[in-house]
Design a protein around this motif. Structure first.
Motif, PDB file in Angstrom:
ATOM      1  N   THR A 123       8.093 -13.805  -1.740  1.00  0.00           N
ATOM      2  CA  THR A 123       6.909 -14.644  -1.966  1.00  0.00           C
ATOM      3  C   THR A 123       5.939 -13.979  -2.949  1.00  0.00           C
ATOM      4  OG1 THR A 123       5.722 -13.608  -0.149  1.00  0.00           O
ATOM      5  CG2 THR A 123       7.078 -15.545   0.386  1.00  0.00           C
ATOM      6  N   PRO A 124       5.037 -14.776  -3.554  1.00  0.00           N
ATOM      7  CA  PRO A 124       3.976 -14.191  -4.381  1.00  0.00           C
ATOM      8  C   PRO A 124       3.145 -13.177  -3.589  1.00  0.00           C
ATOM      9  CG  PRO A 124       4.118 -16.545  -4.772  1.00  0.00           C
ATOM     10  CD  PRO A 124       5.034 -16.254  -3.630  1.00  0.00           C
ATOM     11  N   TYR A 125       3.045 -13.382  -2.291  1.00  0.00           N
ATOM     12  CA  TYR A 125       2.305 -12.452  -1.432  1.00  0.00           C
ATOM     13  C   TYR A 125       2.984 -11.075  -1.434  1.00  0.00           C
ATOM     14  CZ  TYR A 125      -0.013 -10.597   2.750  1.00  0.00           C
ATOM     15  OH  TYR A 125      -0.727  -9.820   3.630  1.00  0.00           O
ATOM     16  N   LEU A 127       4.810  -9.909  -3.827  1.00  0.00           N
ATOM     17  CA  LEU A 127       4.583  -9.357  -5.163  1.00  0.00           C
ATOM     18  C   LEU A 127       3.194  -8.720  -5.259  1.00  0.00           C
ATOM     19  CD1 LEU A 127       6.357  -9.332  -7.735  1.00  0.00           C
ATOM     20  CD2 LEU A 127       5.047 -11.299  -8.543  1.00  0.00           C
ATOM     21  N   GLN A 128       2.236  -9.320  -4.559  1.00  0.00           N
ATOM     22  CA  GLN A 128       0.858  -8.831  -4.590  1.00  0.00           C
ATOM     23  C   GLN A 128       0.687  -7.573  -3.744  1.00  0.00           C
ATOM     24  OE1 GLN A 128      -1.909 -11.734  -3.079  1.00  0.00           O
ATOM     25  NE2 GLN A 128      -3.576 -10.266  -2.892  1.00  0.00           N
ATOM     26  N   LYS A 129       1.325  -7.524  -2.584  1.00  0.00           N
ATOM     27  CA  LYS A 129       1.076  -6.463  -1.620  1.00  0.00           C
ATOM     28  C   LYS A 129       2.039  -5.271  -1.719  1.00  0.00           C
ATOM     29  CE  LYS A 129      -2.447  -8.305   0.492  1.00  0.00           C
ATOM     30  NZ  LYS A 129      -3.758  -7.661   0.486  1.00  0.00           N
ATOM     31  N   CYS A 130       3.209  -5.485  -2.306  1.00  0.00           N
ATOM     32  CA  CYS A 130       4.223  -4.413  -2.346  1.00  0.00           C
ATOM     33  C   CYS A 130       4.330  -3.843  -3.765  1.00  0.00           C
ATOM     34  CB  CYS A 130       5.572  -4.947  -1.884  1.00  0.00           C
ATOM     35  SG  CYS A 130       5.514  -5.724  -0.262  1.00  0.00           S
ATOM     36  N   SER A 131       4.965  -2.696  -3.859  1.00  0.00           N
ATOM     37  CA  SER A 131       5.098  -2.025  -5.164  1.00  0.00           C
ATOM     38  C   SER A 131       6.259  -2.631  -5.943  1.00  0.00           C
ATOM     39  CB  SER A 131       5.321  -0.527  -4.961  1.00  0.00           C
ATOM     40  OG  SER A 131       4.242   0.036  -4.259  1.00  0.00           O
ATOM     41  N   ARG A 133       7.922  -4.484  -9.208  1.00  0.00           N
ATOM     42  CA  ARG A 133       7.760  -4.607 -10.661  1.00  0.00           C
ATOM     43  C   ARG A 133       8.074  -6.039 -11.071  1.00  0.00           C
ATOM     44  NH1 ARG A 133       8.608  -1.378 -15.573  1.00  0.00           N
ATOM     45  NH2 ARG A 133       9.462  -2.736 -17.189  1.00  0.00           N
ATOM     46  N   GLU A 134       7.196  -6.635 -11.844  1.00  0.00           N
ATOM     47  CA  GLU A 134       7.452  -7.972 -12.371  1.00  0.00           C
ATOM     48  C   GLU A 134       8.269  -7.837 -13.653  1.00  0.00           C
ATOM     49  OE1 GLU A 134       4.160 -10.888 -12.244  1.00  0.00           O
ATOM     50  OE2 GLU A 134       2.943  -9.203 -11.534  1.00  0.00           O
ATOM     51  N   THR A 160      12.093  -9.856  -9.765  1.00  0.00           N
ATOM     52  CA  THR A 160      11.763  -8.500  -9.340  1.00  0.00           C
ATOM     53  C   THR A 160      13.016  -7.886  -8.725  1.00  0.00           C
ATOM     54  OG1 THR A 160      10.193  -7.148  -8.081  1.00  0.00           O
ATOM     55  CG2 THR A 160      10.964  -9.188  -7.042  1.00  0.00           C
TER      56      THR A 160
END
Length: 491
Positions: A123-125, A127-131, A133-134, A160
């Motif tokens: 989830t985008p969440y 992506l925001q909270k974990c390390s 890489r995009e 990712t």
């Protein structure tokens, strides 16, 4: 050279600057390196890159793995791209995975090409909270852990990855060229792997790995040439597989063909001086009558099943005769040891031959087992002699052969029968039973219900082309000569 070796050779030629000619009009790699440095300085000023990324470790003589064209430059992978590994969001946090839409790639999904999806989404969440890489479209990916070390791919979508995958966003370097360079060095990356059960190469080792940088225009020519050649290599590989399979199968095919020629009477010439098979059959019948009188055979063993014209499978020489196996041999079964009892590995003097002991036309003596002394009397008459031929009737059905002289008189398993005969060449009978014509009959008459089994009555009905005895011997000699020549071909 196999297809993989050819592919490796093409890639090695490519990264050493020998796959395509250099063009003096190309902007040299030294200018390209200056442009890369300026781009990195710009990204640092914009806060998109750390200042440490501008540092370039010097190139040593040992870093230069081979000679490169004068228009190329040696550098390191860390100079020409922004490298970073991914991470794994905690599996126990549903918010990281439930209804996820962002592809989360694992190294097993790297395909040496373009990846456009992944089995797991986050989830985008997450992506925001974990390390995490995009990764951008066009990023180059390489596996760093375990059995997948050195596997590569290009991101065909935004995604990712987990921590076992390192991604690179190249600076003014053609991503496909970088992909093929990494692919060419897969074994070197594997060799750099450290650790026991899960070796890894780490991001630090990747960025420190030497990289021969060609001019950008030449990178594109190299990739175009590689992609022109690799489909041809793939075609070559498929053709090589077919050829290898044919070469692997050819000896056995030749052997089957030889047996077929033998039992059809085409392997050796007929001799008009040979006593014909009709006379041999009369002698066999007379011998069986004698054994009945002596009580060694039962009267029913004299019965012969007639053969119709439709049953005859092919034309045979005039001196030959069609017959049923039961006409020329008596078929007797083996015997299992009593239920609940076990064989012994200690030598009791009573060898018990199992189907598993029957190997390649003979019996292996490597792991013999023995009948315990107290139960031997109950199976003592179920033996096989060195003059007999065994045929397996359960398990691997239809295997035939003879036993070594030292096993003469051993007890025979219930999963094999013995053929008792006289006036027939033992080796010829074995070869005949091994032929495709007889083996096909065996398959057809094997009981398919429950545990497959080949019954004695069915064995007796097997159709056999019988040559004169003298020709049987000539056939065996010729087969043995040809089989040796075929085995030499394998070497």
């Amino acid at each position: 050279m196999n297809a993989q070796q050819l592919k490796n050779s093409i890639l090695q030629e490519a990264i050493e600057g020998r796959l395509v000619p250099q063009d003096p009009n190309d902007e040299p790699a030294s200018v390209l390196l200056d442009k890369i440095r300026k781009e990195k300085e710009k990204l640092v000023k914009e806060g998109k890159l750390k200042k440490s990324a501008l540092k370039e470790e010097p190139i040593s003589v040992d870093d230069k793995l081979f000679s490169i064209p004068t228009t190329w430059e040696w550098c390191k992978l860390g100079w020409i791209g922004n490298w970073g590994a991914g991470a794994t969001p905690a599996k126990g946090t549903p918010e990281f995975y439930t209804n996820g839409t962002i592809p989360w790639l694992r190294t097993g999904e790297l395909n040496n090409g373009i990846v456009t999806d992944s089995e797991i989404k986050v989830t985008p969440y997450a992506l925001q909270k974990c390390s995490l890489r995009e990764c951008k479209v066009g990023d180059v990916l390489i596996a760093m852990y375990g059995a997948t070390i050195g596997k590569v791919a290009i991101a065909g979508i935004e995604l990712t990855t987990n921590q076992a995958c390192c991604a690179c966003t190249p600076y003014q370097v053609y991503n496909k060229y970088l992909l093929y360079y990494l692919m060419a060095n897969k074994q070197r990356f594997i060799d750099l792997g450290e650790g026991g059960a899960q070796p890894n190469i780490s991001r630090e080792k990747i960025v420190a790995f030497p990289f021969p940088l060609p001019p950008l225009a030449e990178q594109k020519r190299i990739v175009a040439k590689i992609e022109e050649l690799l489909p041809k290599v793939e075609e070559y590989g498929k053709a090589q597989e077919v050829l290898d399979k044919l070469n692997e199968e050819l000896p056995e095919r030749l052997k089957k063909s030889i047996l077929q020629e033998a039992i059809e009477g085409r392997l050796v010439p007929q001799d008009p001086n040979d006593e014909p098979a009709s006379v041999l059959l009369d002698k066999i019948r007379a011998e069986k009558k004698r054994l009945v009188k002596e009580g060694k055979l039962k009267k029913k063993d004299l019965e012969e099943i007639p053969i119709s014209e439709d049953e005859k499978l092919f034309e045979i020489p005039k001196s030959w005769e069609w017959c049923k196996l039961g006409t020329i041999a008596a078929v007797l079964g083996g015997k299992r040891i009593p239920a609940g009892r076990k064989l012994s590995v200690e030598n009791t003097g009573h060898i018990y031959i199992r189907v598993s002991d029957m190997k390649d036309n003979t019996v292996s003596t490597d792991n013999l087992q023995y009948v315990p002394e107290d139960i031997f009397p109950s199976i003592s008459r179920y033996i096989i002699k060195k003059e007999d031929v065994y045929i397996t009737v359960a398990g691997t059905i239809g295997r035939v052969g003879k036993i070594p002289p030292e096993l003469d008189g051993a007890n025979l398993t219930e999963n094999a029968d013995r053929l008792i005969f006289s006036l027939i060449n033992q080796d010829w009978l074995i070869k005949c039973l091994e032929s495709n014509i007889v083996q096909t009959q065996i398959t057809d008459v094997t009981t398919k219900v429950g545990q497959p089994k080949l019954a004695i009555l069915r064995i007796q009905t097997l159709l056999i082309p019988l040559p004169p005895l003298a020709e049987q011997k000539r056939i065996v000699e010729k087969i043995e000569q040809l089989m040796k020549e075929i085995d030499n071909l394998k070497v």
